[in-house]
Write a protein that holds these residues in place. Sequence first.
Motif, PDB file in Angstrom:
ATOM      1  N   ASN A 111      47.113  40.144  43.356  1.00  0.00           N
ATOM      2  CA  ASN A 111      47.867  40.959  42.409  1.00  0.00           C
ATOM      3  C   ASN A 111      48.501  40.110  41.317  1.00  0.00           C
ATOM      4  O   ASN A 111      48.582  40.530  40.170  1.00  0.00           O
ATOM      5  N   THR A 112      48.949  38.916  41.661  1.00  0.00           N
ATOM      6  CA  THR A 112      49.508  38.005  40.667  1.00  0.00           C
ATOM      7  C   THR A 112      48.428  37.557  39.686  1.00  0.00           C
ATOM      8  O   THR A 112      48.670  37.467  38.484  1.00  0.00           O
ATOM      9  N   LEU A 113      47.225  37.348  40.185  1.00  0.00           N
ATOM     10  CA  LEU A 113      46.129  36.932  39.327  1.00  0.00           C
ATOM     11  C   LEU A 113      45.665  38.060  38.399  1.00  0.00           C
ATOM     12  O   LEU A 113      45.389  37.826  37.230  1.00  0.00           O
ATOM     13  N   VAL A 114      45.632  39.257  38.902  1.00  0.00           N
ATOM     14  CA  VAL A 114      45.090  40.396  38.157  1.00  0.00           C
ATOM     15  C   VAL A 114      46.063  40.891  37.101  1.00  0.00           C
ATOM     16  O   VAL A 114      45.671  41.225  35.988  1.00  0.00           O
ATOM     17  N   VAL A 115      47.332  40.906  37.418  1.00  0.00           N
ATOM     18  CA  VAL A 115      48.334  41.465  36.494  1.00  0.00           C
ATOM     19  C   VAL A 115      48.708  40.509  35.405  1.00  0.00           C
ATOM     20  O   VAL A 115      48.631  39.372  35.401  1.00  0.00           O
ATOM     21  N   MET A 138      46.518  46.134  46.030  1.00  0.00           N
ATOM     22  CA  MET A 138      45.422  46.029  45.112  1.00  0.00           C
ATOM     23  C   MET A 138      44.487  47.215  45.311  1.00  0.00           C
ATOM     24  O   MET A 138      44.214  47.605  46.431  1.00  0.00           O
ATOM     25  N   THR A 139      44.011  47.751  44.230  1.00  0.00           N
ATOM     26  CA  THR A 139      43.033  48.827  44.304  1.00  0.00           C
ATOM     27  C   THR A 139      41.775  48.396  43.574  1.00  0.00           C
ATOM     28  O   THR A 139      41.790  47.469  42.761  1.00  0.00           O
ATOM     29  N   TRP A 140      40.698  49.064  43.839  1.00  0.00           N
ATOM     30  CA  TRP A 140      39.430  48.731  43.199  1.00  0.00           C
ATOM     31  C   TRP A 140      39.494  49.011  41.698  1.00  0.00           C
ATOM     32  O   TRP A 140      38.816  48.355  40.918  1.00  0.00           O
ATOM     33  N   GLU A 141      40.328  49.986  41.305  1.00  0.00           N
ATOM     34  CA  GLU A 141      40.459  50.282  39.870  1.00  0.00           C
ATOM     35  C   GLU A 141      41.054  49.101  39.113  1.00  0.00           C
ATOM     36  O   GLU A 141      40.730  48.872  37.954  1.00  0.00           O
ATOM     37  N   MET A 142      41.930  48.342  39.764  1.00  0.00           N
ATOM     38  CA  MET A 142      42.530  47.183  39.115  1.00  0.00           C
ATOM     39  C   MET A 142      41.478  46.121  38.804  1.00  0.00           C
ATOM     40  O   MET A 142      41.581  45.397  37.819  1.00  0.00           O
ATOM     41  N   LEU A 143      40.456  46.030  39.650  1.00  0.00           N
ATOM     42  CA  LEU A 143      39.441  44.998  39.463  1.00  0.00           C
ATOM     43  C   LEU A 143      38.468  45.333  38.341  1.00  0.00           C
ATOM     44  O   LEU A 143      37.735  44.463  37.884  1.00  0.00           O
ATOM     45  N   GLU A 144      38.446  46.596  37.902  1.00  0.00           N
ATOM     46  CA  GLU A 144      37.539  46.988  36.824  1.00  0.00           C
ATOM     47  C   GLU A 144      37.923  46.343  35.495  1.00  0.00           C
ATOM     48  O   GLU A 144      37.088  46.189  34.617  1.00  0.00           O
ATOM     49  N   ASN A 145      39.178  45.975  35.340  1.00  0.00           N
ATOM     50  CA  ASN A 145      39.671  45.491  34.053  1.00  0.00           C
ATOM     51  C   ASN A 145      39.819  43.968  33.983  1.00  0.00           C
ATOM     52  O   ASN A 145      40.515  43.468  33.113  1.00  0.00           O
ATOM     53  N   ILE A 146      39.190  43.232  34.882  1.00  0.00           N
ATOM     54  CA  ILE A 146      39.356  41.777  34.827  1.00  0.00           C
ATOM     55  C   ILE A 146      38.055  41.117  34.375  1.00  0.00           C
ATOM     56  O   ILE A 146      36.964  41.654  34.552  1.00  0.00           O
ATOM     57  N   ASP A 147      38.203  39.924  33.803  1.00  0.00           N
ATOM     58  CA  ASP A 147      37.042  39.205  33.279  1.00  0.00           C
ATOM     59  C   ASP A 147      36.419  38.315  34.356  1.00  0.00           C
ATOM     60  O   ASP A 147      36.847  38.311  35.506  1.00  0.00           O
ATOM     61  N   GLY A 148      35.425  37.537  33.977  1.00  0.00           N
ATOM     62  CA  GLY A 148      34.663  36.721  34.911  1.00  0.00           C
ATOM     63  C   GLY A 148      35.470  35.682  35.657  1.00  0.00           C
ATOM     64  O   GLY A 148      35.287  35.476  36.842  1.00  0.00           O
ATOM     65  N   TRP A 149      36.382  34.972  34.951  1.00  0.00           N
ATOM     66  CA  TRP A 149      37.176  33.943  35.610  1.00  0.00           C
ATOM     67  C   TRP A 149      38.142  34.530  36.619  1.00  0.00           C
ATOM     68  O   TRP A 149      38.363  33.954  37.674  1.00  0.00           O
ATOM     69  N   ARG A 150      38.699  35.664  36.307  1.00  0.00           N
ATOM     70  CA  ARG A 150      39.610  36.307  37.261  1.00  0.00           C
ATOM     71  C   ARG A 150      38.840  36.840  38.468  1.00  0.00           C
ATOM     72  O   ARG A 150      39.352  36.842  39.573  1.00  0.00           O
ATOM     73  N   TRP A 151      37.594  37.307  38.241  1.00  0.00           N
ATOM     74  CA  TRP A 151      36.748  37.713  39.365  1.00  0.00           C
ATOM     75  C   TRP A 151      36.513  36.526  40.286  1.00  0.00           C
ATOM     76  O   TRP A 151      36.618  36.645  41.505  1.00  0.00           O
ATOM     77  N   ALA A 152      36.170  35.393  39.701  1.00  0.00           N
ATOM     78  CA  ALA A 152      35.938  34.181  40.491  1.00  0.00           C
ATOM     79  C   ALA A 152      37.211  33.788  41.245  1.00  0.00           C
ATOM     80  O   ALA A 152      37.159  33.394  42.414  1.00  0.00           O
ATOM     81  N   GLY A 153      38.366  33.914  40.580  1.00  0.00           N
ATOM     82  CA  GLY A 153      39.642  33.620  41.234  1.00  0.00           C
ATOM     83  C   GLY A 153      39.923  34.569  42.389  1.00  0.00           C
ATOM     84  O   GLY A 153      40.385  34.152  43.447  1.00  0.00           O
TER      85      GLY A 153
END
Length: 173
Positions: A169-173, A1-16
Amino acid sequence: MTWEMLENIDGWRWAGAIAIWLVTLLLSVVVGSWVVPWVLRQASGGDLPWARYEPLILPQALEPNGDGGVPLPGESGDGGEPPSGTMNPHAMAILRGGAWLGILERLAITGALLAGYPYGIAVVVAIKGLGRYAELRDQPIASERFVVGTLASLIWSVATGLLGLVAINTLVV
């Protein structure tokens, strides 16, 4: 996982992702606090946990004791020898505070992996080794306990951190 991957996720995925972080850190610390002592006890026995135990009977152990029976190992007249290896009370006394250090070690290693900074593992191991160097140099009986405990803790925390990364990674992708 990289920090760039987290830039493209919404609120629920952040919470997850945050929930996975917390659960992973909790599993690393709490379950690791059970796994590492178990490994230390197994290492003290001298056998691998899955190997069949066959006691070694020495000829001098077959001499009858005062009541006509055969003495058990460690049941000699002088009180026997204390437990050896990783469960030696002297080694445990020398490495006091080891449980707390192990908790912090697992927390730091798992956190470093989850943060995408695997080099943090080397930093943690170096700090731990340098911090205990003087005690281990002067007390070789404690070295085995330190090495086995550190390695068991390291393996557990890396495995837990990697599982947490897979979940994120499963949650983000």
